[in-house]
Design a protein around this motif. Structure first.
Motif, PDB file in Angstrom:
ATOM      1  N   LYS A  55       0.749  -1.420   0.148  1.00  0.00           N
ATOM      2  CA  LYS A  55       0.147   0.095   0.266  1.00  0.00           C
ATOM      3  C   LYS A  55       0.779   1.278  -0.177  1.00  0.00           C
ATOM      4  O   LYS A  55       2.206   1.082   0.360  1.00  0.00           O
ATOM      5  CB  LYS A  55      -0.996   0.094   1.321  1.00  0.00           C
ATOM      6  N   PRO A  56       0.385   2.390  -0.273  1.00  0.00           N
ATOM      7  CA  PRO A  56       1.260   3.649  -0.311  1.00  0.00           C
ATOM      8  C   PRO A  56       1.750   3.711   1.021  1.00  0.00           C
ATOM      9  O   PRO A  56       0.814   3.828   2.148  1.00  0.00           O
ATOM     10  CB  PRO A  56       0.499   4.877  -0.740  1.00  0.00           C
ATOM     11  N   LEU A  57       3.016   4.172   1.382  1.00  0.00           N
ATOM     12  CA  LEU A  57       3.792   4.386   2.491  1.00  0.00           C
ATOM     13  C   LEU A  57       4.382   5.773   2.582  1.00  0.00           C
ATOM     14  O   LEU A  57       4.940   6.253   1.584  1.00  0.00           O
ATOM     15  CB  LEU A  57       4.923   3.183   3.047  1.00  0.00           C
ATOM     16  N   LYS A  58       4.240   6.274   3.638  1.00  0.00           N
ATOM     17  CA  LYS A  58       4.534   7.872   3.967  1.00  0.00           C
ATOM     18  C   LYS A  58       5.668   7.884   4.858  1.00  0.00           C
ATOM     19  O   LYS A  58       5.965   6.977   5.655  1.00  0.00           O
ATOM     20  CB  LYS A  58       3.360   8.647   4.248  1.00  0.00           C
ATOM     21  N   GLU A  92      14.262  -8.507  13.858  1.00  0.00           N
ATOM     22  CA  GLU A  92      13.923  -8.919  14.988  1.00  0.00           C
ATOM     23  C   GLU A  92      12.474  -9.184  15.482  1.00  0.00           C
ATOM     24  O   GLU A  92      11.891  -9.166  16.361  1.00  0.00           O
ATOM     25  CB  GLU A  92      14.263  -7.566  15.957  1.00  0.00           C
ATOM     26  N   GLY A  93      11.866  -9.303  14.065  1.00  0.00           N
ATOM     27  CA  GLY A  93      10.326  -9.691  14.101  1.00  0.00           C
ATOM     28  C   GLY A  93       9.732  -8.351  14.152  1.00  0.00           C
ATOM     29  O   GLY A  93      10.055  -7.366  14.016  1.00  0.00           O
ATOM     30  N   GLU A  94       8.205  -8.634  14.615  1.00  0.00           N
ATOM     31  CA  GLU A  94       7.324  -7.438  14.794  1.00  0.00           C
ATOM     32  C   GLU A  94       7.733  -6.611  15.948  1.00  0.00           C
ATOM     33  O   GLU A  94       7.188  -5.396  16.277  1.00  0.00           O
ATOM     34  CB  GLU A  94       6.118  -7.872  14.924  1.00  0.00           C
ATOM     35  N   ASP A  95       8.606  -7.157  16.808  1.00  0.00           N
ATOM     36  CA  ASP A  95       9.021  -6.306  18.140  1.00  0.00           C
ATOM     37  C   ASP A  95       9.526  -5.002  17.651  1.00  0.00           C
ATOM     38  O   ASP A  95       9.618  -4.034  18.526  1.00  0.00           O
ATOM     39  CB  ASP A  95       9.728  -7.011  19.042  1.00  0.00           C
ATOM     40  N   GLU A  96      10.523  -5.102  16.583  1.00  0.00           N
ATOM     41  CA  GLU A  96      11.329  -3.841  16.419  1.00  0.00           C
ATOM     42  C   GLU A  96      11.389  -3.690  14.994  1.00  0.00           C
ATOM     43  O   GLU A  96      12.127  -4.004  14.058  1.00  0.00           O
ATOM     44  CB  GLU A  96      12.814  -4.190  16.661  1.00  0.00           C
ATOM     45  N   PRO A  97      10.228  -3.215  14.385  1.00  0.00           N
ATOM     46  CA  PRO A  97       9.739  -2.819  13.105  1.00  0.00           C
ATOM     47  C   PRO A  97      10.719  -1.683  12.551  1.00  0.00           C
ATOM     48  O   PRO A  97      11.301  -0.912  13.365  1.00  0.00           O
ATOM     49  CB  PRO A  97       8.332  -2.444  13.082  1.00  0.00           C
ATOM     50  N   ARG A  98      10.635  -1.602  11.336  1.00  0.00           N
ATOM     51  CA  ARG A  98      11.511  -0.436  10.541  1.00  0.00           C
ATOM     52  C   ARG A  98      10.421   0.751  10.533  1.00  0.00           C
ATOM     53  O   ARG A  98       9.381   0.628  10.533  1.00  0.00           O
ATOM     54  CB  ARG A  98      12.055  -1.055   9.256  1.00  0.00           C
ATOM     55  N   THR A  99      11.034   2.118   9.971  1.00  0.00           N
ATOM     56  CA  THR A  99      10.290   3.247   9.950  1.00  0.00           C
ATOM     57  C   THR A  99      10.710   3.682   8.384  1.00  0.00           C
ATOM     58  O   THR A  99      11.589   3.700   8.189  1.00  0.00           O
ATOM     59  CB  THR A  99      10.460   4.206  10.980  1.00  0.00           C
ATOM     60  N   VAL A 100       9.665   4.252   7.674  1.00  0.00           N
ATOM     61  CA  VAL A 100       9.791   4.673   6.387  1.00  0.00           C
ATOM     62  C   VAL A 100      10.553   5.795   6.322  1.00  0.00           C
ATOM     63  O   VAL A 100       9.973   6.920   7.170  1.00  0.00           O
ATOM     64  CB  VAL A 100       8.396   4.743   5.816  1.00  0.00           C
ATOM     65  N   LEU A 101      11.358   6.141   5.751  1.00  0.00           N
ATOM     66  CA  LEU A 101      12.130   7.377   5.558  1.00  0.00           C
ATOM     67  C   LEU A 101      11.947   8.155   4.166  1.00  0.00           C
ATOM     68  O   LEU A 101      12.006   9.376   4.299  1.00  0.00           O
ATOM     69  CB  LEU A 101      13.850   7.230   5.366  1.00  0.00           C
ATOM     70  N   ARG A 102      11.574   7.454   3.266  1.00  0.00           N
ATOM     71  CA  ARG A 102      10.868   8.104   2.008  1.00  0.00           C
ATOM     72  C   ARG A 102       9.731   7.617   1.580  1.00  0.00           C
ATOM     73  O   ARG A 102       9.394   6.323   1.719  1.00  0.00           O
ATOM     74  CB  ARG A 102      12.075   7.895   0.663  1.00  0.00           C
ATOM     75  N   SER A 103       8.759   8.279   1.078  1.00  0.00           N
ATOM     76  CA  SER A 103       7.436   7.822   0.514  1.00  0.00           C
ATOM     77  C   SER A 103       7.422   6.814  -0.499  1.00  0.00           C
ATOM     78  O   SER A 103       8.608   6.556  -1.454  1.00  0.00           O
ATOM     79  CB  SER A 103       6.742   8.865   0.095  1.00  0.00           C
ATOM     80  N   GLU A 105       5.147   4.190  -3.374  1.00  0.00           N
ATOM     81  CA  GLU A 105       3.802   3.561  -3.793  1.00  0.00           C
ATOM     82  C   GLU A 105       3.735   2.152  -3.578  1.00  0.00           C
ATOM     83  O   GLU A 105       4.639   1.591  -3.568  1.00  0.00           O
ATOM     84  CB  GLU A 105       3.866   4.328  -5.349  1.00  0.00           C
ATOM     85  N   LYS A 106       2.363   1.653  -3.964  1.00  0.00           N
ATOM     86  CA  LYS A 106       1.958   0.462  -3.759  1.00  0.00           C
ATOM     87  C   LYS A 106       2.852  -0.413  -5.059  1.00  0.00           C
ATOM     88  O   LYS A 106       3.016   0.117  -6.126  1.00  0.00           O
ATOM     89  CB  LYS A 106       0.604   0.464  -4.121  1.00  0.00           C
ATOM     90  N   ASN A 107       3.371  -1.609  -4.808  1.00  0.00           N
ATOM     91  CA  ASN A 107       4.050  -2.185  -5.632  1.00  0.00           C
ATOM     92  C   ASN A 107       5.493  -1.871  -5.929  1.00  0.00           C
ATOM     93  O   ASN A 107       6.315  -2.304  -6.565  1.00  0.00           O
ATOM     94  CB  ASN A 107       3.516  -2.598  -6.873  1.00  0.00           C
TER      95      ASN A 107
END
Length: 289
Positions: A55-58, A92-103, A105-107
């Protein structure tokens, strides 16, 4: 009569078998030709399954398992920094997820440069490379390129200040009010409190944060204390190296410094005193040294 019936049956079975054989041969030949045509029309492309955005990620959004999915991607067109396994994307699984730095788009393929490390947020520390430091520079509309600066841009830094005239000269023999290029192609990592490189609107900033080495931090701090800093935006594809630039009022106006004529020192005068009674006579003689 029975013999005739048997003969007819045998002939019928033979014809039926021959018809089945001919039909089978025709079908097999047709299938082979069809397979050959397909092989020539669409050559096989080797693919690799990589993670893409579902999905779109911001900017600043947390990347979770339901935000991505695996999809086939041509091996010859793989970009750098892709993730092929769940363990690589979420070590590290879902306990330590990553964060989006750049937007994204889907796919769109999830790349290492577009996400933080596991458990990290999208703050400035995630954008500092090894050995680099963050330093804030005060700007206004004129010194900040009229608000057209965005995180990720590169700028040249100029210092404007006064150089004392008491036996003090810069490398360019300048004095008085001087403007000098002190840092080139410095990367901006934040404008005010905005670190999102996808920002499109102009920001009239009061401070910009740059990523520099510790020695450059000291130089910029000294320059900001003793004068005024101005920024000049560098083009996105400009890889030229700026030369040393230094301008003072004299060079700006094209004025030349006229040397002051030195007065010749008077020739030394040598004398000798001779006493005659109560009278002292002073006589000039040639100097010997």
């Amino acid at each position: 009569m029975r013999m005739v019936f048997g003969l007819v049956l045998i002939v019928g079975l033979g014809l039926a078998g021959f018809a089945v054989y001919m039909a089978k041969s025709y079908i097999q030949g047709y299938q082979q030709e069809l397979a050959n045509e397909r092989a020539q029309r669409a050559p096989a492309i080797e693919t690799v399954e990589v993670y893409v955005a579902d999905k779109p990620l911001k900017y600043g959004e947390v990347l979770r398992k339901d935000s991505v999915r695996l999809t086939a991607f041509p091996r010859t067109s793989l970009p750098e920094g892709i993730y092929e396994t769940y363990e690589a994307l979420f070590p590290e699984g879902e306990d330590e997820p990553r964060t989006v730095l750049r937007s994204m788009e889907k796919n769109e393929a999830v790349l290492a440069v577009k996400v933080t490390g596991p458990g990290e947020d999208a703050g400035l520390t995630s954008q500092l490379e090894r050995g680099m430091r963050a330093f804030a520079i005060k700007v206004d509309v004129s010194s900040g390129v009229s608000g057209f600066l965005r995180p990720g841009d590169r700028v040249d830094v100029y210092w404007t200040g006064r150089v004392n005239g008491d036996n003090t000269r810069t490398e360019g023999n300048s004095q008085g009010d001087v403007t000098k290029l002190i840092e080139t192609a410095v990367k901006l990592i934040a404008v005010d409190q905005v670190a999102n490189g996808d920002t499109t609107g102009a920001i009239i900033a009061r401070t910009v944060t740059v990523a520099v080495k510790p020695q450059q931090v000291a130089a910029l701090a000294q320059a900001q204390t003793t004068g005024r800093l101005s920024l000049s935006l560098v083009g996105a594809e400009d890889d030229t190296v700026a030369e040393a630039i230094e301008v003072d009022q004299r060079s700006l106006l094209g004025l030349t410094q006229v040397p002051v004529a030195q007065a010749e020192a008077p020739a030394p005068v040598c004398t000798i005193k001779t006493r005659r009674g109560s009278e002292t006579i002073v006589s000039q003689i040639p100097c010997t040294n």
